[in-house]
Write a protein that holds these residues in place. Structure first.
Motif, mmCIF file in Angstrom:
data_model
loop_
_atom_site.group_PDB
_atom_site.id
_atom_site.type_symbol
_atom_site.label_atom_id
_atom_site.label_comp_id
_atom_site.label_asym_id
_atom_site.label_seq_id
_atom_site.Cartn_x
_atom_site.Cartn_y
_atom_site.Cartn_z
ATOM 1 N N GLU A 22 0.830 -1.210 0.000
ATOM 2 C CA GLU A 22 0.000 0.000 0.000
ATOM 3 C C GLU A 22 0.859 1.253 0.000
ATOM 4 O O GLU A 22 0.519 2.247 -0.660
ATOM 5 C CB GLU A 22 -0.927 -0.013 1.220
ATOM 6 C CG GLU A 22 -2.021 -1.067 1.148
ATOM 7 C CD GLU A 22 -2.771 -1.202 2.460
ATOM 8 O OE1 GLU A 22 -3.934 -0.757 2.506
ATOM 9 O OE2 GLU A 22 -2.203 -1.741 3.439
ATOM 10 N N PHE A 23 1.979 1.232 0.725
ATOM 11 C CA PHE A 23 2.837 2.416 0.754
ATOM 12 C C PHE A 23 3.528 2.621 -0.593
ATOM 13 O O PHE A 23 3.674 3.758 -1.050
ATOM 14 C CB PHE A 23 3.878 2.297 1.864
ATOM 15 C CG PHE A 23 4.600 3.588 2.161
ATOM 16 C CD1 PHE A 23 3.920 4.676 2.686
ATOM 17 C CD2 PHE A 23 5.956 3.726 1.901
ATOM 18 C CE1 PHE A 23 4.566 5.886 2.961
ATOM 19 C CE2 PHE A 23 6.620 4.923 2.153
ATOM 20 C CZ PHE A 23 5.923 6.000 2.690
ATOM 21 N N LYS A 61 -10.137 -2.906 1.140
ATOM 22 C CA LYS A 61 -9.334 -3.334 2.287
ATOM 23 C C LYS A 61 -8.448 -4.504 1.864
ATOM 24 O O LYS A 61 -8.748 -5.670 2.130
ATOM 25 C CB LYS A 61 -10.233 -3.743 3.455
ATOM 26 C CG LYS A 61 -11.010 -2.579 4.049
ATOM 27 C CD LYS A 61 -11.835 -3.021 5.259
ATOM 28 C CE LYS A 61 -12.581 -1.843 5.883
ATOM 29 N NZ LYS A 61 -13.378 -2.274 7.068
ATOM 30 N N PRO A 62 -7.348 -4.198 1.166
ATOM 31 C CA PRO A 62 -6.474 -5.275 0.690
ATOM 32 C C PRO A 62 -5.784 -5.991 1.847
ATOM 33 O O PRO A 62 -5.491 -5.393 2.880
ATOM 34 C CB PRO A 62 -5.454 -4.535 -0.183
ATOM 35 C CG PRO A 62 -5.424 -3.141 0.357
ATOM 36 C CD PRO A 62 -6.820 -2.861 0.825
#
Length: 307
Positions: free
Chosen positions: A84-85, A204-205
Motif C-alpha cells: 500500500e505504501f 481493504k487489501p
C-alpha cells in the motif's frame, strides 16, 4: 520510453535509492507497531531539456523524493502494508508532477518481529527476523498498475527425504547418485497480483496476510507433513510443486517465480593410505558449503498473466 535525439535513441530515468524510513504506530491501548523500509524510487519523466539544454526546470530533485517518503510516512496515521505504501508513493509522483509519466517504487521491509515475554506479546519490544518482505509497484499516470510482491532470504533445510538420480553422466561427471541427502536452499520468491489499475485494488487489501499465507504454503510444500515429510527427487521438482501449490491456493495471484539455489552439505569421509577409513559417512557428518552452489529458478503463470 525512447526518444530520437540527433540520430540516436535516448532513454532516461532518475530516482532516489536506499531511502530508509521507520514508522511507529501506537494504538489506544498503548500497543506499538512498527516497520522499517528500504525504498528505491525511479521516475520516468519528460525532462529531456536537463540532458541536452542544461535546463533543470522539469526535474524532480532526488532529495525531494527522499523528503516525500518521510512526509508520506508521517501522513499514514493508520498502519499499512508495504504494498500500500509503494502504491501511495507511485500515485503521488504521477499525479503531483505533470511531467512524470510513470513511477517505479521498490521496497524491502526489514523483518522486525514482536517479541514474547513469558508467553505474552510485548507492547513495544521487537527482534530482528530473517526473511524479508519485498514489493514493486509500477504506477502510470493513467492509473495503470503492475504490482509484484515477494520474499527474500527464506532459508529452508531438511536433513533427509531428498535425492538426485538418473541425471546425465559423461566423462566429467563425478557426482554419485543418491536417494538420501540433505536438502538446503534460500528461497527468493516473486508473485504478481492481477490488479491492472489502482482502482481495481480492493478497498481493504490483505497484502500482509497474503504474504504470510504464501510463505506458509511454500514451506508446507517444501517440508511435507511433520512426521513423514515428503520426498524430493530434485530441487527442480520441489520448486515446481511449491509454485503450483501457491497458484492452486490463491486465485488472486496470477504468477510466481522462485529462485532456489541448491546449497550443498557435503558428506564427510576421511581416509588415508596408512590407516584406511578414519571416519565413515553414515548420513550424519557434513561439510556445509556456500559456493559453488547449484542455481535453479523457474516461473509459473496463469495463461492470462502478464508477469
Amino acid at each position: 520510453m525512447a526518444k530520437e535525439l540527433d540520430g540516436y535513441n535516448f532513454e532516461q530515468r532518475h530516482g532516489k535509492s536506499r531511502v530508509r524510513v521507520a514508522r511507529v504506530w501506537q494504538s489506544k491501548d498503548g500497543r506499538h507497531s512498527m516497520v522499517e523500509w528500504n525504498i528505491n524510487i525511479s521516475l520516468l519523466s519528460d525532462c529531456l531539456a536537463s540532458y541536452v539544454r542544461d535546463d533543470n526546470s522539469d526535474i524532480v530533485a532526488t532529495d525531494t523524493m527522499k523528503n516525500t517518503v518521510y512526509a508520506k510516512a508521517k501522513e499514514c496515521s493508520k498502519e499499512l502494508s508495504v504494498e500500500e505504501f509503494a502504491i501511495l508513493l507511485g500515485k503521488h509522483f504521477t499525479s503531483y508532477y505533470p511531467q512524470v509519466t510513470s513511477a517505479m517504487v521498490k521496497i524491502v521491509e526489514k523483518p522486525w518481529e514482536r517479541v514474547h515475554i513469558d508467553g505474552q506479546p510485548h507492547n513495544h519490544g521487537f527482534k530482528l527476523g530473517s526473511e524479508k518482505h519485498t514489493t514493486e509497484a509500477i504506477v502510470q499516470k493513467s492509473g495503470v498498475l503492475q504490482l509484484t510482491s515477494g520474499i527474500e532470504g527464506l532459508a529452508l533445510l531438511k536433513t533427509t527425504k531428498s535425492g538426485f538420480e538418473g541425471f546425465i553422466r559423461d566423462k566429467y561427471t563425478a557426482l554419485p547418485e543418491t536417494r538420501e541427502r540433505m536438502l538446503a536452499t534460500e528461497v527468493t520468491a516473486l508473485w504478481r497480483y492481477p490488479y491492472e489499475s489502482i482502482l481495481s485494488i480492493p478497498q481493504k487489501p490483505l497484502f500482509n496476510e497474503r504474504y504470510l499465507d504464501v510463505k506458509k504454503v511454500l514451506m508446507d510444500t517444501f517440508f511435507g507433513p511433520p512426521k513423514e515429510g515428503v520426498y524430493s527427487p530434485s530441487v527442480q521438482s520441489t520448486l515446481f510443486h511449491m509454485e503450483k501449490a501457491v497458484l492452486s491456493r490463491f486465485p488472486d495471484i496470477s504468477g510466481i517465480q522462485l529462485q532456489m539455489p541448491n546449497i550443498h552439505f557435503l558428506p564427510i569421509n576421511l581416509s588415508s593410505k596408512e590407516n584406511g577409513t578414519i571416519v565413515k559417512f553414515e548420513d550424519d557428518v557434513y561439510l556445509p558449503t556456500d559456493e559453488p552452489h547449484g542455481s535453479i529458478q523457474a516461473k509459473l503463470t496463469r495463461f492470462w498473466s502478464k508477469m
